[in-house]
Design a protein around this motif. Structure first.
Motif, PDB file in Angstrom:
ATOM      1  N   MET A   1      -8.756 -20.375  19.463  1.00 39.91           N
ATOM      2  CA  MET A   1      -8.611 -21.701  20.425  1.00 39.91           C
ATOM      3  C   MET A   1      -8.573 -21.058  21.854  1.00 39.91           C
ATOM      4  O   MET A   1      -7.719 -19.863  22.453  1.00 39.91           O
ATOM      5  N   TYR A   2      -9.284 -21.750  22.689  1.00 42.78           N
ATOM      6  CA  TYR A   2      -9.298 -21.480  23.929  1.00 42.78           C
ATOM      7  C   TYR A   2      -7.992 -22.302  24.889  1.00 42.78           C
ATOM      8  O   TYR A   2      -7.793 -23.305  24.708  1.00 42.78           O
ATOM      9  N   VAL A   3      -7.344 -21.611  25.845  1.00 45.25           N
ATOM     10  CA  VAL A   3      -6.527 -22.133  26.744  1.00 45.25           C
ATOM     11  C   VAL A   3      -6.836 -22.576  27.750  1.00 45.25           C
ATOM     12  O   VAL A   3      -7.368 -21.145  28.509  1.00 45.25           O
ATOM     13  N   LEU A   4      -6.924 -23.522  28.385  1.00 46.57           N
ATOM     14  CA  LEU A   4      -7.296 -23.910  29.683  1.00 46.57           C
ATOM     15  C   LEU A   4      -6.269 -23.243  30.833  1.00 46.57           C
ATOM     16  O   LEU A   4      -5.346 -23.108  30.732  1.00 46.57           O
ATOM     17  N   LYS A   5      -7.246 -22.475  31.751  1.00 49.71           N
ATOM     18  CA  LYS A   5      -6.501 -21.818  32.998  1.00 49.71           C
ATOM     19  C   LYS A   5      -5.970 -23.086  33.816  1.00 49.71           C
ATOM     20  O   LYS A   5      -6.573 -24.202  33.863  1.00 49.71           O
ATOM     21  N   THR A   6      -5.047 -22.578  34.689  1.00 50.46           N
ATOM     22  CA  THR A   6      -4.585 -23.655  35.699  1.00 50.46           C
ATOM     23  C   THR A   6      -5.274 -24.109  36.412  1.00 50.46           C
ATOM     24  O   THR A   6      -5.382 -25.384  36.874  1.00 50.46           O
ATOM     25  N   LYS A   7      -6.257 -23.475  36.991  1.00 53.35           N
ATOM     26  CA  LYS A   7      -7.580 -23.965  37.966  1.00 53.35           C
ATOM     27  C   LYS A   7      -8.350 -24.772  37.138  1.00 53.35           C
ATOM     28  O   LYS A   7      -8.796 -25.627  37.760  1.00 53.35           O
ATOM     29  N   GLN A   8      -8.456 -24.742  35.831  1.00 50.66           N
ATOM     30  CA  GLN A   8      -9.557 -25.700  35.252  1.00 50.66           C
ATOM     31  C   GLN A   8      -8.756 -26.727  34.999  1.00 50.66           C
ATOM     32  O   GLN A   8      -9.406 -28.009  35.189  1.00 50.66           O
TER      33      GLN A   8
ATOM     34  N   ILE B   1     -12.545 -22.023  43.958  1.00 49.62           N
ATOM     35  CA  ILE B   1     -13.486 -21.299  43.217  1.00 49.62           C
ATOM     36  C   ILE B   1     -14.921 -21.251  43.590  1.00 49.62           C
ATOM     37  O   ILE B   1     -15.057 -22.214  44.538  1.00 49.62           O
ATOM     38  N   ASP B   2     -15.671 -20.503  43.019  1.00 49.66           N
ATOM     39  CA  ASP B   2     -16.815 -20.549  43.337  1.00 49.66           C
ATOM     40  C   ASP B   2     -17.685 -21.734  42.671  1.00 49.66           C
ATOM     41  O   ASP B   2     -17.403 -21.813  41.354  1.00 49.66           O
ATOM     42  N   PRO B   3     -18.585 -22.443  43.177  1.00 48.28           N
ATOM     43  CA  PRO B   3     -19.050 -23.526  42.613  1.00 48.28           C
ATOM     44  C   PRO B   3     -19.829 -23.117  41.093  1.00 48.28           C
ATOM     45  O   PRO B   3     -20.086 -23.910  40.366  1.00 48.28           O
ATOM     46  N   THR B   4     -20.479 -21.982  40.992  1.00 42.00           N
ATOM     47  CA  THR B   4     -21.105 -21.493  39.862  1.00 42.00           C
ATOM     48  C   THR B   4     -20.176 -21.515  38.750  1.00 42.00           C
ATOM     49  O   THR B   4     -20.432 -21.855  37.442  1.00 42.00           O
ATOM     50  N   THR B   5     -18.673 -21.239  38.966  1.00 44.00           N
ATOM     51  CA  THR B   5     -17.762 -21.384  38.094  1.00 44.00           C
ATOM     52  C   THR B   5     -17.766 -22.738  37.511  1.00 44.00           C
ATOM     53  O   THR B   5     -17.419 -22.929  36.112  1.00 44.00           O
ATOM     54  N   ILE B   6     -17.841 -23.717  38.202  1.00 41.35           N
ATOM     55  CA  ILE B   6     -17.711 -24.989  37.586  1.00 41.35           C
ATOM     56  C   ILE B   6     -19.006 -25.135  36.681  1.00 41.35           C
ATOM     57  O   ILE B   6     -18.667 -25.784  35.677  1.00 41.35           O
ATOM     58  N   TYR B   7     -20.023 -24.793  37.025  1.00 40.87           N
ATOM     59  CA  TYR B   7     -21.153 -25.038  35.950  1.00 40.87           C
ATOM     60  C   TYR B   7     -21.058 -24.168  34.670  1.00 40.87           C
ATOM     61  O   TYR B   7     -21.047 -25.061  33.698  1.00 40.87           O
ATOM     62  N   ARG B   8     -20.153 -23.418  34.969  1.00 39.74           N
ATOM     63  CA  ARG B   8     -19.935 -22.525  33.455  1.00 39.74           C
ATOM     64  C   ARG B   8     -18.713 -23.300  32.737  1.00 39.74           C
ATOM     65  O   ARG B   8     -18.683 -23.618  31.544  1.00 39.74           O
ATOM     66  N   TRP B   9     -17.805 -23.640  33.377  1.00 42.16           N
ATOM     67  CA  TRP B   9     -16.550 -24.469  32.830  1.00 42.16           C
ATOM     68  C   TRP B   9     -17.057 -25.768  32.121  1.00 42.16           C
ATOM     69  O   TRP B   9     -16.549 -26.111  31.147  1.00 42.16           O
ATOM     70  N   LYS B  10     -18.027 -26.444  32.833  1.00 42.05           N
ATOM     71  CA  LYS B  10     -18.585 -27.870  32.263  1.00 42.05           C
ATOM     72  C   LYS B  10     -19.429 -27.500  31.030  1.00 42.05           C
ATOM     73  O   LYS B  10     -19.493 -28.369  30.371  1.00 42.05           O
ATOM     74  N   LYS B  11     -19.603 -26.264  30.712  1.00 47.78           N
ATOM     75  CA  LYS B  11     -20.426 -26.179  29.413  1.00 47.78           C
ATOM     76  C   LYS B  11     -19.188 -25.598  28.252  1.00 47.78           C
ATOM     77  O   LYS B  11     -19.600 -25.563  27.143  1.00 47.78           O
TER      78      LYS B  11
END
Length: 76
Positions: free
Chosen positions: A1-8, A32-42
């Motif tokens: 199970m994946y636990v979301l980070k505070t920034k997420q 955070i870097d905008p590219t991180t958002i693209y990764r998190w959205k997946k």
């Protein structure tokens, strides 16, 4: 199970509260870097959290909408 980070979680909350911002603005707000958002959205867990926040917010808005509707009906 994946636990979301505070920034997420912070990002998800901002996305629900202010859905019209760009990924760049979201990234700036969270620090955070905008590219991180693209990764998190997946990420399925991230998307589930966003969905849960949306549902919760909708329920709150639904109550307010029903209250306002009642007020308008009562006024005639």
């Amino acid at each position: 199970m994946y636990v979301l980070k505070t920034k997420q979680k912070q990002l998800a909350e901002i996305m629900v509260a202010e859905p019209n911002l760009s990924n760049e603005k979201y990234a700036e707000r969270v620090g955070i870097d905008p590219t991180t958002i693209y990764r998190w959205k997946k990420n399925d867990e991230f998307n589930e959290y966003v969905h849960e926040l949306c549902q919760s917010r909708f329920k709150d808005m639904e109550k307010l909408a029903m209250q306002k509707l009642r007020e308008h009906i009562e006024k005639g």
